[in-house]
Enzyme design. Structure first.
Site, PDB file in Angstrom:
ATOM      1  N   ARG A  71       0.855  -1.197   0.000  1.00 59.76           N
ATOM      2  CA  ARG A  71       0.000   0.000   0.000  1.00 59.76           C
ATOM      3  C   ARG A  71       0.887   1.242   0.000  1.00 59.76           C
ATOM      4  O   ARG A  71       0.631   2.208  -0.703  1.00 59.76           O
ATOM      5  CB  ARG A  71      -0.963   0.030   1.196  1.00 59.76           C
ATOM      6  N   LYS A 131      -8.362   6.448 -19.354  1.00 59.47           N
ATOM      7  CA  LYS A 131      -8.689   6.970 -20.665  1.00 59.47           C
ATOM      8  C   LYS A 131      -7.469   6.909 -21.597  1.00 59.47           C
ATOM      9  O   LYS A 131      -7.014   5.830 -21.889  1.00 59.47           O
ATOM     10  CB  LYS A 131      -9.265   8.383 -20.520  1.00 59.47           C
ATOM     11  N   ASP A 134      -7.514  18.897 -14.497  1.00 53.82           N
ATOM     12  CA  ASP A 134      -7.836  17.553 -14.963  1.00 53.82           C
ATOM     13  C   ASP A 134      -7.417  17.488 -16.435  1.00 53.82           C
ATOM     14  O   ASP A 134      -8.052  18.085 -17.308  1.00 53.82           O
ATOM     15  CB  ASP A 134      -9.340  17.298 -14.787  1.00 53.82           C
ATOM     16  N   TYR A 143     -16.676  16.611 -15.991  1.00 52.56           N
ATOM     17  CA  TYR A 143     -17.024  15.201 -15.911  1.00 52.56           C
ATOM     18  C   TYR A 143     -18.101  15.019 -14.833  1.00 52.56           C
ATOM     19  O   TYR A 143     -17.971  15.560 -13.725  1.00 52.56           O
ATOM     20  CB  TYR A 143     -15.762  14.413 -15.574  1.00 52.56           C
TER      21      TYR A 143
HETATM   22  C1  LIG Z   1     -13.375   9.371 -16.485  1.00 57.38           C
HETATM   23  C2  LIG Z   1     -13.004  10.706 -15.988  1.00 57.38           C
HETATM   24  C3  LIG Z   1     -12.746  10.935 -14.622  1.00 57.38           C
HETATM   25  C4  LIG Z   1     -12.927   9.860 -13.560  1.00 57.38           C
HETATM   26  O1  LIG Z   1     -11.997   8.833 -13.695  1.00 57.38           O
HETATM   27  P1  LIG Z   1     -12.286   7.295 -13.299  1.00 57.38           P
HETATM   28  O2  LIG Z   1     -11.024   6.623 -13.684  1.00 57.38           O
HETATM   29  O3  LIG Z   1     -13.484   6.852 -14.074  1.00 57.38           O
HETATM   30  O4  LIG Z   1     -12.548   7.274 -11.819  1.00 57.38           O
HETATM   31  C5  LIG Z   1     -12.341  12.200 -14.246  1.00 57.38           C
HETATM   32  N1  LIG Z   1     -12.229  13.208 -15.140  1.00 57.38           N
HETATM   33  C6  LIG Z   1     -12.475  13.027 -16.453  1.00 57.38           C
HETATM   34  C7  LIG Z   1     -12.315  14.185 -17.390  1.00 57.38           C
HETATM   35  C8  LIG Z   1     -12.879  11.782 -16.918  1.00 57.38           C
HETATM   36  O5  LIG Z   1     -13.149  11.629 -18.229  1.00 57.38           O
END
Ligand SMILES: *Cc1c(COP(=O)(O)O)cnc(C)c1O
Length: 388
Positions: A59, A209, A184, A112
């Site tokens: 961890r 992604k 982000d 998001y």
């Molecule tokens: C998918 C996404 C998230 C969240 O991520 P997860 O891996 O699904 O928890 C946050 N910000 C954006 C822009 C996203 O497309």
């Protein structure tokens, strides 16, 4: 100087070189050229407290995860990278490292859906207040700053409306406010955009992604510009425990190696699809920062290397939008994005359903595409058939 040192440490290596090599020296034990999956929870100590290589419990740290964290830090140009079990776990760790009940956060009015849900349903009941603001309007952001504002949260391009925020301008607002600028960077990826170079304090990723890139792993990351903030985030990563497992870290590292070549193709295919959609009579509006009439086009051209693989468009009605989503064959109907395969979705009823009735509600006639790296002629044919 040792003449055998192959590379001057001062030389700034290019993105693909870092993606393939940073944190990924051949394994010292075997020479394996790829970091092995250290599928292990604990490590033998040579005498009490005698750690080999600094690992005691997975961890706190695991060698496969360390390789990914170093690679993420270097590709974003940060001091410290941390990888998490999901993008939302990373966001939660950032929020609870920086904010206490009573603090305030400025969030995009287009973001998001899960990010909005985290603020509205988790952070707010815990006592952190937030205001959704259109980040394209710098004066509005400045006006929303309060003495207790701790984070200005940025998404650019935004999900799903592909809005653009000026990272350098918002960094100046955050600096004056004594707040952190968190970006982000999921939609752009570090290949297209490096927020820390533009003055951001911390980058957030859903590595699920583009970084993972193959729709086979869920993960998240934080990259801090400053080592002190990196240390505080690492403390919370361990104390809260939502870490990436070794196999997930390994898959993500495997993905990031090809991010540059994949992203070049995502962008090229997206441009061809945008060209077709803008001329199509059934399409009312195409949202893509590469279009000269997009309100964020100039800023995107300044801060991004190219305009990305995400494309949204509006149809004449909700029914028409849903119909397109259900008629494509190559574009798979599904949530998520950034994989090699093309996806299509209806944000209003799918990814952004949790934002219904909120300031982040999205238009019902909106369709979102994650343009994959298949042969673009096949993608064009599939979409044209679904639109007909
Ligand atoms: C998918 C996404 C998230 C969240 O991520 P997860 O891996 O699904 O928890 C946050 N910000 C954006 C822009 C996203 O497309």
């Amino acid at each position: 100087m040792d003449s055998l040192v192959p590379m001057d440490n001062e030389v700034q290596q290019g993105f693909e070189t870092l993606a393939i090599h940073a944190g990924q020296e051949p394994d010292p034990a075997t020479g394996a050229v790829v970091p092995p999956i250290y599928q292990v929870s604990t490590y033998k100590q040579d005498g009490v407290g005698g750690l080999r290589g600094g690992y005691e419990y997975s961890r706190s740290a695991n060698p496969t995860r360390t390789a990914l964290e170093v690679c993420l830090a270097e590709t974003e140009g940060g001091a410290r990278g941390l990888s998490f079990a999901s993008g939302l776990a990373a966001e939660d760790a950032l929020l609870r490292t920086v904010c206490r009940p009573g603090d305030h956060v400025i969030v995009p009015n287009d973001a998001y859906g899960g990010t909005y849900r985290l603020f509205a349903k988790v952070a707010q009941p815990w006592g952190v207040e937030f205001d959704p603001v259109p980040l394209g309007d710098i004066a509005a952001v400045r006006a929303a700053v309060r003495p207790d504002t701790k984070i200005i949260w940025v998404e650019t391009p935004t999900n799903p409306l592909l809005g653009i925020a000026d990272i350098a301008a918002l960094a100046a607002v955050a600096r004056d406010a004594g707040a952190l600028l968190a970006v982000d960077n999921t939609f752009a990826s570090p290949y297209l955009q490096r927020p820390l170079d533009l003055g951001a304090d911390v980058v957030v990723h859903s590595t699920t992604k583009y970084i993972g890139g193959h729709s086979d792993v869920v993960g998240g990351a934080l990259i801090a510009a400053d080592p002190g903030l990196g240390e505080r985030l690492a403390f919370h990563q361990n104390a809260m425990g939502a870490v990436a497992g070794p196999f997930d870290a390994w898959l993500t590292l495997r993905g990031i190696k090809t991010l540059g070549v994949r992203m070049d193709r995502h962008c090229a295919n997206a441009e061809r699809i945008v060209e077709m959609l803008t001329r199509h009579p059934a399409v009312r509006q195409v949202l893509y920062p590469g279009l000269p009439d997009h309100p964020g086009h100039e800023i995107a051209a300044k801060q991004m290397k190219a305009f990305g693989g995400m494309v949204s468009f509006r149809m004449e009605s909700e029914e028409a939008a849903v119909r397109v989503c259900e008629r494509t064959k190559l574009f798979t109907l599904g949530e998520s994005l950034g994989g090699v395969e093309s996806l299509i979705e209806h944000p209003g009823r799918m990814t952004h359903a949790s934002a219904a009735g909120s300031p982040l509600e999205v238009p019902a006639d909106l369709v979102r595409l994650s343009v994959g790296i298949e042969d673009v002629a096949d993608l064009l044919r599939d979409l044209e058939r679904a639109l007909s």
